[in-house]
Scaffold this motif. Sequence first.
Motif, mmCIF file in Angstrom:
data_model
loop_
_atom_site.group_PDB
_atom_site.id
_atom_site.type_symbol
_atom_site.label_atom_id
_atom_site.label_comp_id
_atom_site.label_asym_id
_atom_site.label_seq_id
_atom_site.Cartn_x
_atom_site.Cartn_y
_atom_site.Cartn_z
ATOM 1 N N GLU A 1 0.834 -1.207 0.000
ATOM 2 C CA GLU A 1 0.000 0.000 0.000
ATOM 3 C C GLU A 1 0.867 1.256 0.000
ATOM 4 O OE1 GLU A 1 -4.268 0.030 1.773
ATOM 5 O OE2 GLU A 1 -2.877 -0.676 3.307
ATOM 6 N N ALA A 2 1.968 1.201 0.720
ATOM 7 C CA ALA A 2 2.875 2.342 0.787
ATOM 8 C C ALA A 2 3.421 2.675 -0.603
ATOM 9 C CB ALA A 2 4.026 2.039 1.755
ATOM 10 N N GLU A 3 3.844 1.645 -1.323
ATOM 11 C CA GLU A 3 4.347 1.866 -2.683
ATOM 12 C C GLU A 3 3.258 2.447 -3.575
ATOM 13 O OE1 GLU A 3 6.956 -0.656 -4.861
ATOM 14 O OE2 GLU A 3 7.439 -1.856 -3.094
ATOM 15 N N GLU A 4 2.045 1.951 -3.410
ATOM 16 C CA GLU A 4 0.928 2.452 -4.209
ATOM 17 C C GLU A 4 0.695 3.945 -3.946
ATOM 18 O OE1 GLU A 4 -3.902 1.981 -4.372
ATOM 19 O OE2 GLU A 4 -2.735 0.251 -3.710
ATOM 20 N N MET A 5 0.788 4.348 -2.679
ATOM 21 C CA MET A 5 0.597 5.764 -2.323
ATOM 22 C C MET A 5 1.680 6.637 -2.946
ATOM 23 S SD MET A 5 -2.123 6.212 -0.445
ATOM 24 C CE MET A 5 -2.816 5.048 -1.623
ATOM 25 N N VAL A 6 2.931 6.179 -2.845
ATOM 26 C CA VAL A 6 4.049 6.960 -3.388
ATOM 27 C C VAL A 6 3.941 7.048 -4.911
ATOM 28 C CG1 VAL A 6 6.565 7.071 -3.641
ATOM 29 C CG2 VAL A 6 5.559 6.399 -1.446
ATOM 30 N N GLN A 7 3.597 5.945 -5.551
ATOM 31 C CA GLN A 7 3.435 5.960 -7.010
ATOM 32 C C GLN A 7 2.310 6.899 -7.426
ATOM 33 O OE1 GLN A 7 2.907 1.798 -7.883
ATOM 34 N NE2 GLN A 7 5.052 1.307 -7.423
ATOM 35 N N THR A 8 1.246 6.931 -6.637
ATOM 36 C CA THR A 8 0.123 7.835 -6.920
ATOM 37 C C THR A 8 0.573 9.286 -6.850
ATOM 38 O OG1 THR A 8 -1.505 6.253 -6.082
ATOM 39 C CG2 THR A 8 -2.184 8.564 -6.170
ATOM 40 N N VAL A 9 1.378 9.599 -5.841
ATOM 41 C CA VAL A 9 1.885 10.968 -5.698
ATOM 42 C C VAL A 9 2.712 11.364 -6.925
ATOM 43 C CG1 VAL A 9 3.522 12.429 -4.421
ATOM 44 C CG2 VAL A 9 1.819 11.064 -3.181
ATOM 45 N N PHE A 10 3.634 10.495 -7.321
ATOM 46 C CA PHE A 10 4.477 10.813 -8.480
ATOM 47 C C PHE A 10 3.656 10.889 -9.771
ATOM 48 C CE2 PHE A 10 8.174 9.609 -5.837
ATOM 49 C CZ PHE A 10 9.024 10.666 -6.156
ATOM 50 N N LEU A 11 2.694 9.992 -9.919
ATOM 51 C CA LEU A 11 1.841 10.004 -11.103
ATOM 52 C C LEU A 11 1.052 11.313 -11.182
ATOM 53 C CD1 LEU A 11 0.720 8.473 -13.557
ATOM 54 C CD2 LEU A 11 -1.036 7.522 -12.049
ATOM 55 N N THR A 12 0.520 11.743 -10.037
ATOM 56 C CA THR A 12 -0.242 12.995 -9.996
ATOM 57 C C THR A 12 0.639 14.188 -10.350
ATOM 58 O OG1 THR A 12 -1.691 12.075 -8.290
ATOM 59 C CG2 THR A 12 -1.688 14.465 -8.547
ATOM 60 N N ILE A 13 1.859 14.180 -9.828
ATOM 61 C CA ILE A 13 2.793 15.272 -10.137
ATOM 62 C C ILE A 13 3.044 15.339 -11.635
ATOM 63 C CG2 ILE A 13 5.215 15.989 -9.935
ATOM 64 C CD1 ILE A 13 5.099 15.049 -7.002
ATOM 65 N N TRP A 14 3.278 14.188 -12.258
ATOM 66 C CA TRP A 14 3.573 14.180 -13.694
ATOM 67 C C TRP A 14 2.347 14.585 -14.515
ATOM 68 C CZ3 TRP A 14 7.569 14.742 -16.545
ATOM 69 C CH2 TRP A 14 7.521 14.464 -17.918
ATOM 70 N N GLU A 15 1.188 14.070 -14.121
ATOM 71 C CA GLU A 15 -0.031 14.383 -14.873
ATOM 72 C C GLU A 15 -0.402 15.858 -14.768
ATOM 73 O OE1 GLU A 15 -2.914 11.677 -13.255
ATOM 74 O OE2 GLU A 15 -2.478 10.127 -14.747
ATOM 75 N N LYS A 16 -0.088 16.469 -13.628
ATOM 76 C CA LYS A 16 -0.455 17.877 -13.406
ATOM 77 C C LYS A 16 0.774 18.779 -13.409
ATOM 78 C CE LYS A 16 -4.582 16.611 -10.798
ATOM 79 N NZ LYS A 16 -5.360 16.772 -9.555
ATOM 80 N N ARG A 17 1.808 18.334 -14.107
ATOM 81 C CA ARG A 17 3.095 19.046 -14.068
ATOM 82 C C ARG A 17 3.002 20.495 -14.546
ATOM 83 N NH1 ARG A 17 2.977 15.320 -17.997
ATOM 84 N NH2 ARG A 17 3.413 15.914 -20.169
ATOM 85 N N ALA A 18 2.105 20.763 -15.490
ATOM 86 C CA ALA A 18 2.001 22.127 -16.032
ATOM 87 C C ALA A 18 1.581 23.120 -14.960
ATOM 88 C CB ALA A 18 1.005 22.157 -17.192
ATOM 89 N N ASP A 19 0.876 22.625 -13.945
ATOM 90 C CA ASP A 19 0.390 23.508 -12.870
ATOM 91 C C ASP A 19 1.205 23.360 -11.591
ATOM 92 O OD1 ASP A 19 -1.799 24.342 -14.506
ATOM 93 O OD2 ASP A 19 -2.810 22.465 -14.017
#
Length: 196
Positions: free
Chosen positions: A45-63
């Motif tokens: 679950e911890a890895e899933e949370m960290v991956q979600t954070v990085f994925l969100t950063i990349w997806e919303k990188r323009a902002d």
Amino acid sequence: MSTLSDPELVSAIRQGEESAFEQVFRTYYERLCQYATSLLKDGDEAEEMVQTVFLTIWEKRADLEITLSLKAYLYRAVHNHCLNRIKHYGVREAHRDYSLYVQPHGQDSVAEAIYGQELEERIERAVRKLPEQCQLVFRMSRFEEMKYQEIADHLGLSIKTIENQIGKALRILRQELADYLPVLVAIGQLFFNLNF
């Protein structure tokens, strides 16, 4: 890339430079996973949370706007994601206990499920209305089950300040959740420990 400052890395990521994103990922991923595991007590679950954070950063990188240090931003993001997961499980578990031991058998399960979801959403909305420091202290106390001294040490505050913040949070939540007092009295000791 290794000589880039935090603002330069953030700027490069905002512009879609994968090498900058990869550098940040490689630098912080393992440490963030260890931190998330300490909160969730579950490595997957911890890895899933960290991956979600990085994925969100990349997806919303323009902002992407980071005013703190990059490290502080990442730890705060992982912290918040983990708290939300803990909160989600806490409410579900408390509502399940309430359903099993308080409500009469045979009640309409659809209505029960809707009410449980509504209660969960109301609790989360109420917690989100708390001032930032008050909310953080409350979540650490109720969702992470940290002792006041641990919270004080973690945040660099006095125990008196922690006590005041918890008291303030409970006063606000009692007002915000007044319509749900009968249910919260039943599950309060399991979830909020609101001392009604």
